[in-house]
Write a protein that holds these residues in place. Structure first.
Motif, PDB file in Angstrom:
ATOM      1  N   LEU A  30    -129.179 -42.469  40.111  1.00 38.04           N
ATOM      2  CA  LEU A  30    -130.397 -42.431  40.635  1.00 38.04           C
ATOM      3  C   LEU A  30    -130.968 -41.181  40.899  1.00 38.04           C
ATOM      4  O   LEU A  30    -130.254 -40.159  41.193  1.00 38.04           O
ATOM      5  N   VAL A  31    -132.151 -40.802  40.403  1.00 40.68           N
ATOM      6  CA  VAL A  31    -132.690 -39.372  40.252  1.00 40.68           C
ATOM      7  C   VAL A  31    -134.135 -39.579  40.910  1.00 40.68           C
ATOM      8  O   VAL A  31    -134.833 -40.535  40.510  1.00 40.68           O
ATOM      9  N   THR A  32    -134.499 -38.726  41.902  1.00 38.96           N
ATOM     10  CA  THR A  32    -135.825 -38.850  42.728  1.00 38.96           C
ATOM     11  C   THR A  32    -136.322 -37.314  42.752  1.00 38.96           C
ATOM     12  O   THR A  32    -135.501 -36.424  42.812  1.00 38.96           O
ATOM     13  N   LEU A  33    -137.725 -37.363  42.729  1.00 42.16           N
ATOM     14  CA  LEU A  33    -138.303 -35.970  42.571  1.00 42.16           C
ATOM     15  C   LEU A  33    -138.820 -35.872  44.151  1.00 42.16           C
ATOM     16  O   LEU A  33    -139.323 -34.895  44.328  1.00 42.16           O
ATOM     17  N   GLU A  34    -138.765 -36.888  45.072  1.00 41.26           N
ATOM     18  CA  GLU A  34    -139.175 -36.488  46.409  1.00 41.26           C
ATOM     19  C   GLU A  34    -138.044 -37.012  47.371  1.00 41.26           C
ATOM     20  O   GLU A  34    -137.739 -38.204  47.185  1.00 41.26           O
ATOM     21  N   ASN A 112    -124.771 -40.549  42.341  1.00 44.32           N
ATOM     22  CA  ASN A 112    -124.032 -41.529  41.501  1.00 44.32           C
ATOM     23  C   ASN A 112    -123.750 -40.804  40.051  1.00 44.32           C
ATOM     24  O   ASN A 112    -124.030 -41.336  39.061  1.00 44.32           O
ATOM     25  N   ASN A 113    -123.631 -39.442  39.882  1.00 45.15           N
ATOM     26  CA  ASN A 113    -123.629 -38.883  38.627  1.00 45.15           C
ATOM     27  C   ASN A 113    -122.766 -37.539  38.882  1.00 45.15           C
ATOM     28  O   ASN A 113    -122.436 -37.087  39.862  1.00 45.15           O
ATOM     29  N   TRP A 114    -122.303 -37.012  37.620  1.00 40.30           N
ATOM     30  CA  TRP A 114    -121.372 -35.733  37.745  1.00 40.30           C
ATOM     31  C   TRP A 114    -122.063 -34.569  38.512  1.00 40.30           C
ATOM     32  O   TRP A 114    -121.645 -33.828  38.833  1.00 40.30           O
ATOM     33  N   ASN A 115    -123.545 -34.689  38.547  1.00 39.89           N
ATOM     34  CA  ASN A 115    -124.175 -33.245  39.109  1.00 39.89           C
ATOM     35  C   ASN A 115    -125.028 -33.773  40.153  1.00 39.89           C
ATOM     36  O   ASN A 115    -126.066 -33.348  40.419  1.00 39.89           O
ATOM     37  N   GLU A 116    -124.381 -34.564  40.959  1.00 37.89           N
ATOM     38  CA  GLU A 116    -125.064 -35.214  42.075  1.00 37.89           C
ATOM     39  C   GLU A 116    -125.395 -34.065  43.100  1.00 37.89           C
ATOM     40  O   GLU A 116    -124.612 -32.912  43.066  1.00 37.89           O
ATOM     41  N   GLY A 117    -126.623 -34.230  43.832  1.00 38.43           N
ATOM     42  CA  GLY A 117    -127.049 -33.378  44.676  1.00 38.43           C
ATOM     43  C   GLY A 117    -128.364 -33.188  44.610  1.00 38.43           C
ATOM     44  O   GLY A 117    -129.085 -33.665  43.969  1.00 38.43           O
ATOM     45  N   GLU A 118    -128.817 -32.110  45.440  1.00 38.62           N
ATOM     46  CA  GLU A 118    -130.126 -31.581  45.601  1.00 38.62           C
ATOM     47  C   GLU A 118    -130.230 -30.558  44.953  1.00 38.62           C
ATOM     48  O   GLU A 118    -130.022 -29.342  45.352  1.00 38.62           O
TER      49      GLU A 118
END
Length: 177
Positions: A30-34, A112-118
């Motif tokens: 899941l990728v969000t911009l906000e 839910n990915n290897w680069n998880e975070g903000e």
């Protein structure tokens, strides 16, 4: 310039979407911009950038988590810790002024990915001026910074090191055959 920034964001978002769609068949990335901390995280990176322009290395380092890792400075593959970051920029700001222009900040939250975070992705141009000779080097750059708990925990710098080297008079020659 505003159109260019919007175009960059649109292109990045489309490319990111295509990449994630290709990966999402096996996972629920899941990728969000906000997201809640986006404005705070952007301000953190803007403070870091403003401090660089003022030559204020202490304020730059204050934006970093005590165990932050910095990759890609000086064309190096190795990482720098916070103390090494301070030393690197102290030497740089003693010799050069940095003027950032056309900067753009894009918040991206990955789950839910290897680069998880903000993350805050940043693009711009750093015009580096030698304080003695007044010679300038124009360096387009991109950074990807991971923010946790109101501090930068990871920064990856991307820029054209060949541009920097040739601006300083280095010549690239092909290997002998």
């Amino acid at each position: 310039m505003r159109t260019l920034k919007k175009s960059l964001v649109l292109v990045f978002t489309l490319l990111l979407g295509l990449t994630l769609n290709a990966q999402s068949s096996d996972s629920d990335v899941l990728v969000t911009l906000e997201f809640d901390n986006a404005k705070t995280a952007i301000a953190l990176l803007q403070n870091y950038t403003a401090a660089l322009q003022k030559g204020d290395v202490a304020t730059m380092n204050a934006q970093l988590h005590e165990k932050a890792m910095i990759h890609g400075l000086n064309g190096a593959l190795d990482s720098l810790n916070v103390t090494q970051h301070k030393d690197y920029f102290k030497q740089s700001t003693d010799q050069f002024t940095h003027s950032i222009s056309s900067d753009l900040y894009l918040p991206v939250k990955v789950e839910n990915n290897w680069n998880e975070g903000e993350w805050i992705l940043s693009w711009g141009t750093n015009t580096i001026t030698d304080k003695k000779t007044k010679k300038q080097i124009i360096v387009p750059y991109h950074t990807a910074s991971l923010v946790e708990g109101g501090k930068i925990v990871f920064i990856r710098y991307y820029y054209d090191i060949l541009n920097v080297a040739t601006s300083q008079g280095f010549i690239l020659t092909s290997p002998k055959k």
